[in-house]
Design an enzyme around this catalytic site. Structure first.
Site, short mmCIF file in Angstrom:
data_model
loop_
_atom_site.label_atom_id
_atom_site.label_comp_id
_atom_site.label_asym_id
_atom_site.label_seq_id
_atom_site.Cartn_x
_atom_site.Cartn_y
_atom_site.Cartn_z
N LYS A 34 0.87 -1.09 -0.07
CA LYS A 34 0.03 0.13 0.07
C LYS A 34 0.86 1.36 -0.04
O LYS A 34 2.03 1.30 0.13
CB LYS A 34 -1.06 -0.01 1.13
CG LYS A 34 -0.13 -0.07 2.60
CD LYS A 34 -0.87 -0.45 3.84
CE LYS A 34 -0.16 -0.17 5.02
NZ LYS A 34 -0.88 -1.05 6.23
N TYR A 254 15.60 30.16 8.11
CA TYR A 254 14.40 30.93 8.28
C TYR A 254 14.19 31.03 9.74
O TYR A 254 14.56 29.91 10.54
CB TYR A 254 13.06 29.97 7.82
CG TYR A 254 13.09 30.46 6.19
CD1 TYR A 254 12.69 31.59 5.67
CD2 TYR A 254 13.11 29.32 5.24
CE1 TYR A 254 12.70 31.87 4.04
CE2 TYR A 254 12.78 29.48 3.86
CZ TYR A 254 12.61 30.80 3.50
OH TYR A 254 12.53 30.97 1.97
C1 LIG Z 1 -0.11 -2.14 6.60
C2 LIG Z 1 -0.53 -3.35 7.05
C3 LIG Z 1 0.28 -4.46 7.37
C4 LIG Z 1 1.78 -4.31 7.51
O1 LIG Z 1 2.19 -3.70 8.62
P1 LIG Z 1 3.88 -3.29 8.77
O2 LIG Z 1 4.06 -2.96 10.11
O3 LIG Z 1 4.44 -2.39 7.81
O4 LIG Z 1 4.35 -4.86 8.44
C5 LIG Z 1 -0.31 -5.45 7.79
N1 LIG Z 1 -1.62 -5.87 8.04
C6 LIG Z 1 -2.61 -4.82 7.79
C7 LIG Z 1 -3.91 -4.86 7.95
C8 LIG Z 1 -2.17 -3.35 7.54
O5 LIG Z 1 -2.82 -2.46 7.36
#
Ligand SMILES: *Cc1c(COP(=O)(O)O)cnc(C)c1O
Length: 357
Positions: A34, A254
């Site tokens: 994702k 800044y």
């Molecule tokens: C993002 C996500 C993961 C992966 O998590 P990590 O900590 O990046 O390994 C697994 N399960 C769900 C439901 C997620 O949303």
């Protein structure tokens, strides 16, 4: 010559996938990609992960991008569908949907889909984000099992809220709840994120869902045998575009927010919050230049970041700089900034080029 860019090593991604397979040898892997593959480029990452059993995304549009790119692996839609149009689309492109709310169950029952979809029923085991309450779980499971739009057996999942805090009892209580409630069902099960894959073998079940660790970043505060062998996939680079001496007392950037304590050399790096480097990085955030760590000084600008190169600087305009990645773990930078590595890698902006090899 590029100034700011993120070098992406897909061979390291594949190395990390193999490591995680060894960490969870009896489970299948849903590789989570994702948020543009955690900032590493969704399609490139997915193609390199052809040995993962499935891919996981958060939004239907991410699944569409993967199918458009010719990816044929199973794809799991982690938050399921928001409305009936999304559900029809998920069915058309053969995406597995999570059902975390009775709203989604009703949608499945009331929509006429072209093809039935595979479903993951999500139980809330104590994170209080997404998931069906345990009191409604059996009813939902039975309803889904009988739903004409559901293909094959209903799969079961939940999510852990504290797996990255070693020794936190809450993980045990979530695991216990998951085991107790799902024990009667002969269904494929999934619970573990990266931290749980690395540190809690009893959470692995049939499918594990690592994200961060695939990209070579550890979610754990201290290393485990396997987390220490992860290789960073992204290295964020830019170059020095100015090097010049400055006197003690100089008020840098800044608001004059950084003050030189002694005569020194200031270097300006072509990277800023316009590229996704966080503006709230405080004075002293580590930057790797010519084999040594130097501290940032002053506020991060849109396109630039200033560092204190020290009195004996031999650095030249054009020298390559590492903001994080190989030689400077993003975990360390995130820690300094007061955020988490997940955020740093996925917030890079469109302007920043991703360079693959
Ligand atoms: C993002 C996500 C993961 C992966 O998590 P990590 O900590 O990046 O390994 C697994 N399960 C769900 C439901 C997620 O949303």
């Amino acid at each position: 010559m590029k100034t700011a860019f993120a070098q992406i090593r897909l061979t390291n991604l594949q190395h990390n996938l193999e490591l995680l397979k060894r960490a969870a040898p009896t489970s299948k892997i849903i590789a989570i990609c994702k948020a543009n593959g955690y900032g590493h480029g969704l399609v490139a990452v997915a193609k390199a992960l052809h040995k993962a059993d499935a891919l996981g995304v958060a939004r239907i549009q991410e699944a569409v991008s993967l199918r458009d790119a010719g990816i044929v692996q199973p794809i799991m839609l982690l938050e399921g569908c928001f409305d009936a149009d999304e559900l029809q689309l998920a069915s058309n492109i053969d995406v597995e949907v999570v059902v975390h709310h009775t709203h989604q169950l009703t949608m499945l029952q009331q929509t006429q889909l072209t093809h039935p979809v595979k479903v993951w029923l999500k139980l809330d085991t104590g994170m209080y984000r997404l998931g069906i309450d345990h009191t409604q779980f059996n009813d939902c499971y039975q309803a889904l099992s009988q739903c004409h739009n559901v293909r094959g057996s209903v799969h079961i999942m939940s999510h852990l809220s504290c797996a990255d805090e070693l020794g936190n009892q809450y993980t045990d209580s979530q695991l216990q709840q998951f085991e107790q409630i799902t024990q009667p069902y002969d269904a494929p099960k999934s619970l573990a994120n990266s931290a749980a894959v690395l540190a809690h073998p009893n959470t692995h079940f049939d499918w594990v869902r690592p994200g961060l660790s695939l990209y070579g970043i550890s979610p754990l505060p201290t290393g485990t045998h396997i987390s220490q062998q992860l290789k960073p996939v992204m290295t964020l680079h830019s170059r020095l575009i100015s090097v010049k001496p400055a006197k003690a007392g100089a008020l840098v950037g800044y608001g004059g927010a950084g003050q030189l304590q002694q005569d020194s050399t200031l270097g300006v790096i072509a990277i800023g919050y316009g590229d996704g480097y966080p503006r709230n990085a405080p004075n002293g955030t580590p930057v790797l230049i010519n084999g040594r760590i130097v501290p940032s000084i002053g506020k991060v600008s849109m396109d630039m970041l200033t560092v204190d190169l020290g009195t004996n600087s031999q650095d030249q305009i054009g020298d390559k700089v590492t903001l994080w990645g190989e030689g400077l773990p993003v975990e360390q930078v995130a820690n300094h900034i007061g955020t988490i590595p997940w955020e740093l890698v996925c917030r890079l902006t469109q302007r920043l080029a991703l360079v693959y090899n």
